[in-house]
Design a protein around this motif. Structure first.
Motif, PDB file in Angstrom:
ATOM      1  N   ALA A 186       0.958  -1.174   0.136  1.00  0.00           N
ATOM      2  CA  ALA A 186       0.085   0.066  -0.222  1.00  0.00           C
ATOM      3  C   ALA A 186       0.920   1.226   0.066  1.00  0.00           C
ATOM      4  O   ALA A 186       2.084   1.096   0.432  1.00  0.00           O
TER       5      ALA A 186
ATOM      6  N   THR B 263      -1.027   8.052  -0.850  1.00  0.00           N
ATOM      7  CA  THR B 263      -1.191   8.895  -2.053  1.00  0.00           C
ATOM      8  C   THR B 263      -1.950  10.140  -1.600  1.00  0.00           C
ATOM      9  O   THR B 263      -3.069  10.292  -0.958  1.00  0.00           O
TER      10      THR B 263
ATOM     11  N   CYS C 261      -4.763  12.819  -2.213  1.00  0.00           N
ATOM     12  CA  CYS C 261      -6.136  13.052  -2.699  1.00  0.00           C
ATOM     13  C   CYS C 261      -6.219  14.201  -3.663  1.00  0.00           C
ATOM     14  O   CYS C 261      -5.390  15.085  -3.279  1.00  0.00           O
TER      15      CYS C 261
ATOM     16  N   ALA D 154     -11.822  11.269  -2.370  1.00  0.00           N
ATOM     17  CA  ALA D 154     -12.358  10.114  -1.573  1.00  0.00           C
ATOM     18  C   ALA D 154     -13.297  10.715  -0.592  1.00  0.00           C
ATOM     19  O   ALA D 154     -13.310  11.754  -0.097  1.00  0.00           O
TER      20      ALA D 154
ATOM     21  N   PRO E 236     -13.828   1.985  -7.622  1.00  0.00           N
ATOM     22  CA  PRO E 236     -12.746   1.664  -6.587  1.00  0.00           C
ATOM     23  C   PRO E 236     -13.168   2.032  -5.063  1.00  0.00           C
ATOM     24  O   PRO E 236     -13.656   3.250  -4.846  1.00  0.00           O
TER      25      PRO E 236
ATOM     26  N   ILE F 153     -12.185   0.911  -1.104  1.00  0.00           N
ATOM     27  CA  ILE F 153     -11.343   0.377  -0.095  1.00  0.00           C
ATOM     28  C   ILE F 153     -11.655   0.232   1.163  1.00  0.00           C
ATOM     29  O   ILE F 153     -12.465   1.059   1.503  1.00  0.00           O
TER      30      ILE F 153
ATOM     31  N   LEU G 288     -13.466   5.987  -3.592  1.00  0.00           N
ATOM     32  CA  LEU G 288     -12.841   7.030  -4.308  1.00  0.00           C
ATOM     33  C   LEU G 288     -14.113   7.753  -5.425  1.00  0.00           C
ATOM     34  O   LEU G 288     -14.746   6.993  -5.954  1.00  0.00           O
TER      35      LEU G 288
ATOM     36  N   VAL H 296      -3.472   3.836  -0.169  1.00  0.00           N
ATOM     37  CA  VAL H 296      -4.153   3.151  -1.290  1.00  0.00           C
ATOM     38  C   VAL H 296      -3.616   1.646  -1.500  1.00  0.00           C
ATOM     39  O   VAL H 296      -2.196   1.797  -1.473  1.00  0.00           O
TER      40      VAL H 296
ATOM     41  N   ALA I   9      -5.422  -0.858   4.116  1.00  0.00           N
ATOM     42  CA  ALA I   9      -6.062  -0.579   2.842  1.00  0.00           C
ATOM     43  C   ALA I   9      -6.098  -1.824   1.862  1.00  0.00           C
ATOM     44  O   ALA I   9      -5.267  -2.103   1.178  1.00  0.00           O
TER      45      ALA I   9
ATOM     46  N   TRP J 252      -8.291  -3.625  -1.262  1.00  0.00           N
ATOM     47  CA  TRP J 252      -9.359  -3.393  -2.501  1.00  0.00           C
ATOM     48  C   TRP J 252     -10.716  -4.055  -2.059  1.00  0.00           C
ATOM     49  O   TRP J 252     -10.570  -5.667  -1.751  1.00  0.00           O
TER      50      TRP J 252
ATOM     51  N   SER K 165     -11.864  -3.344  -6.996  1.00  0.00           N
ATOM     52  CA  SER K 165     -10.832  -2.604  -7.643  1.00  0.00           C
ATOM     53  C   SER K 165     -11.074  -1.900  -8.769  1.00  0.00           C
ATOM     54  O   SER K 165     -11.933  -2.423  -9.370  1.00  0.00           O
TER      55      SER K 165
END
Length: 155
Positions: A33, A36, A38, A44, A69, A71, A82, A108, A118, A120, A123
């Motif tokens: 993971a 990241t 946003c 998100a 997506p 999570i 997302l 992510v 984190a 999926w 996905s």
């Protein structure tokens, strides 16, 4: 939503991963993971607790196979969806639902699975660009909350 007013639970089985998946997530390497930013490719929306977010997805009549997506943070018990960039604040403000837009960071999953923090649940397609709307998600949270309060929820 089903005409009977009772939502089928397509997401509920994802509330707790099976033993094999839980072990893989728990012992995954840090590279499974990544943190990241946003607000660049997507925003998100985080919904707590996880079960509430899953019930909201059921009211939207989407499935994990639809490749939006989504999570799970099993540690924090949050569902993270997302959404299109710039839209995380769309819709009514609801307690337990927070927007993650420009200036926020999110763990992510990398690859197919991810980590305990984190993972999926659904996905994205390899072509990307398919997102649920933040306003629709917030409305679904309200609908799921009302269904649960009225005793109509199965999840």
């Amino acid at each position: 939503m089903a005409e009977s007013g009772i939502t089928p639970c397509t997401w509920a089985s994802l509330l707790e991963p099976n033993t094999e998946t839980a072990d893989r997530l728990r012992y995954a390497s840090r590279s499974s993971a990544e943190l990241t930013a946003c607000g660049e490719e997507w925003d998100a929306v985080a919904v707590a607790p996880l079960s509430r977010g899953l019930a909201a997805l059921d009211t939207l009549d989407v499935t994990p196979e639809d490749c939006f997506p989504v999570i799970a943070d099993y540690h924090r018990q949050e569902l993270i969806v997302l959404v299109p960039v710039g839209t995380a604040n769309d819709g009514e403000e609801i307690q337990g639902v927070r927007a993650l837009g420009r200036g926020a960071f999110l763990m992510v999953p990398r690859g197919e699975l991810g980590t305990h923090n984190a993972a999926w649940l659904s996905s994205p397609t390899r072509f990307g660009g398919r997102y649920l709307g933040a306003a629709a998600l917030r409305a679904a949270v309200k609908e799921a909350d009302k269904a649960r309060a009225d005793g109509r929820a199965l999840c």
